[in-house]
Structure formats: C-alpha cells, structure tokens
Design an enzyme around this catalytic site. Sequence first.
Site, PDB file in Angstrom:
ATOM      1  N   ARG A   8       0.839  -1.213   0.000  1.00 32.85           N
ATOM      2  CA  ARG A   8       0.000   0.000   0.000  1.00 32.85           C
ATOM      3  C   ARG A   8       0.870   1.257   0.000  1.00 32.85           C
ATOM      4  NH1 ARG A   8      -4.497  -0.229   4.704  1.00 32.85           N
ATOM      5  NH2 ARG A   8      -3.730   1.873   5.058  1.00 32.85           N
ATOM      6  N   ARG A  32       2.735   9.418   8.918  1.00 32.81           N
ATOM      7  CA  ARG A  32       1.456   9.094   9.579  1.00 32.81           C
ATOM      8  C   ARG A  32       1.636   9.097  11.098  1.00 32.81           C
ATOM      9  NH1 ARG A  32      -0.112   3.565   6.899  1.00 32.81           N
ATOM     10  NH2 ARG A  32      -2.109   3.752   7.946  1.00 32.81           N
TER      11      ARG A  32
HETATM   12  P1  AMP Z   1      -6.437   4.307   8.303  1.00 37.46           P
HETATM   13  O1  AMP Z   1      -6.756   3.106   7.480  1.00 37.46           O
HETATM   14  O2  AMP Z   1      -7.390   4.505   9.444  1.00 37.46           O
HETATM   15  O3  AMP Z   1      -5.001   4.391   8.728  1.00 37.46           O
HETATM   16  O4  AMP Z   1      -6.713   5.571   7.351  1.00 37.46           O
HETATM   17  C1  AMP Z   1      -6.015   5.733   6.142  1.00 37.46           C
HETATM   18  C2  AMP Z   1      -5.994   7.211   5.741  1.00 37.46           C
HETATM   19  O5  AMP Z   1      -7.336   7.677   5.580  1.00 37.46           O
HETATM   20  C3  AMP Z   1      -5.379   8.161   6.763  1.00 37.46           C
HETATM   21  O6  AMP Z   1      -3.969   8.223   6.666  1.00 37.46           O
HETATM   22  C4  AMP Z   1      -6.043   9.473   6.365  1.00 37.46           C
HETATM   23  O7  AMP Z   1      -5.485  10.005   5.190  1.00 37.46           O
HETATM   24  C5  AMP Z   1      -7.459   9.015   6.029  1.00 37.46           C
HETATM   25  N1  AMP Z   1      -8.343   9.030   7.228  1.00 37.46           N
HETATM   26  C6  AMP Z   1      -8.919   7.963   7.846  1.00 37.46           C
HETATM   27  N2  AMP Z   1      -9.648   8.355   8.906  1.00 37.46           N
HETATM   28  C7  AMP Z   1      -9.532   9.706   8.958  1.00 37.46           C
HETATM   29  C8  AMP Z   1     -10.030  10.698   9.835  1.00 37.46           C
HETATM   30  N3  AMP Z   1     -10.790  10.389  10.906  1.00 37.46           N
HETATM   31  N4  AMP Z   1      -9.699  11.998   9.594  1.00 37.46           N
HETATM   32  C9  AMP Z   1      -8.937  12.340   8.531  1.00 37.46           C
HETATM   33  N5  AMP Z   1      -8.410  11.452   7.677  1.00 37.46           N
HETATM   34  C10 AMP Z   1      -8.710  10.138   7.871  1.00 37.46           C
END
Ligand code: AMP
Length: 214
Positions: A156, A167
């Site tokens: 990914r 991140r």
């Molecule tokens: P995750 O799979 O939860 O790590 O999310 C992947 C990506 O989606 C993150 O790095 C953000 O770019 C976006 N994302 C997910 N949840 C949020 C949130 N609550 N607020 C802002 N961006 C989000």
Amino acid sequence: MRIVLIGPPGAGKGTQAKRLCEAYNMAHIATGDILRANVRNETDLGKLAKSYMDAGELVPDQVVIDMVDARIAEPDAQDGFCLDGFPRTATQAEALQELLTERDKPLHRVLQFVIDDERVVHRLSGRRVHPPTGAIYHIDFNPPPADLDAWTLVHREDDHEDVVRNRLEVFHKQTAPLIGWYEERGLLSKIDADGEMEEVFGRAREALDAAADA
Ligand code: AMP
C-alpha cells in the site's frame, strides 16, 4: 455499546475492531476503509481524499465528520458501533460529541492502543495486501504462501516507510491530544497493543467488560 478505538497506524486497531464488533454486536465503522472504498470506486469523495491519503495526511475534518454523521444514522449502527480511526483531531472529537449528544447516544468507552513507534514502522512497512482475496501478509511475521504470485501482492502506498513515519507524526501531533481529552471525561482505557492478536483481544475485552460492570 458505542466505543472509539484510538491508536497509531499499525497498532492493530482494524483487526481488533472486527473481532470486538462480532463479540459485542457493534457496527464496525472504519473511516479509512470507507475512504479507500471511495478511492477504488473513483467517487468525488475518493478523488478528493486520495492525495491526502497517499501522503499520509489527514483528509479535511468536515469531509470525514459528514461521512461519520451519515454512517451512524444507518440501521445497523443503532444498537452500537465501534469507531475505528475516528476521531483523529480535536475538531472531529468535538463534532462527534455533539452528534452523539443530539441523538442521546453517548460513548461508553474509548480504547487507546499503545505501541512503540519503531514496532509500527516494522509492522507496516513489511505489510503486503493480496487484493483478490483481501488477505494481509507480512514479509517477516506472516509471509505469503510460496505458490502465491508475488506480482499480485500490493505494498500500500501509505505503508511505505517514509509515509508511515509521516502518519506517526500526524498521529502524535493531531490525534494523541485526544487521549487526555477522553481521560478527563473518564472514558479512557489503555491497552498494551504489543503482543499476539489473541492476547491483545483479551486485554480489550477485559477493559470493555470492566467498564460495563462499573
Ligand atoms: P487508516 O486506514 O485509518 O489508517 O486511514 C487511512 C488514511 O485515511 C489516513 O492516513 C487518512 O489520510 C485518512 N483518514 C482515515 N480516517 C480519517 C479521519 N478520521 N480523519 C482524517 N483522515 C482520515
């Protein structure tokens, strides 16, 4: 039960969320999964979100807040839900508080998954996804079967080490302050997320059961 999972990327929140949702009959609401589905389907929301996601940055607050607002109104979320990856900023946490107060459906618990940054970098940068089956492998911990065509495995974009480090920085700057916010409200349980999946699941269950008995 209505709960929130907070933790850095790679803490295993997604895996634990799925198991907890089965065990406690909650709807699994993962904002990252909803956003990735929009990117795959090339919706307007997906087009807007993609560049932020690929860089490991957060998608603008209002976009995600509207998404969650709509999702928690769906029938399967009426008996409970587990928010996985939301809220991630103070603005999102305040919006969530308002949404839930309006609906008279307060949060029961917030689980914080605690794990060291270097463990996260190792976990995520070695992760490989197999889109045809949805299987997730790790080059060291859970290598793909030898007969699997390596070309079908995906690293990914946001699992590349530089993006993972970004991140983590975003997590420490923008999301970690929410931990104190929930602690002050007496909602927080800390879970040691370093361990076997089953072990971590046991710790999360204990925390939820203790909160339910209190
Ligand atoms: P995750 O799979 O939860 O790590 O999310 C992947 C990506 O989606 C993150 O790095 C953000 O770019 C976006 N994302 C997910 N949840 C949020 C949130 N609550 N607020 C802002 N961006 C989000």
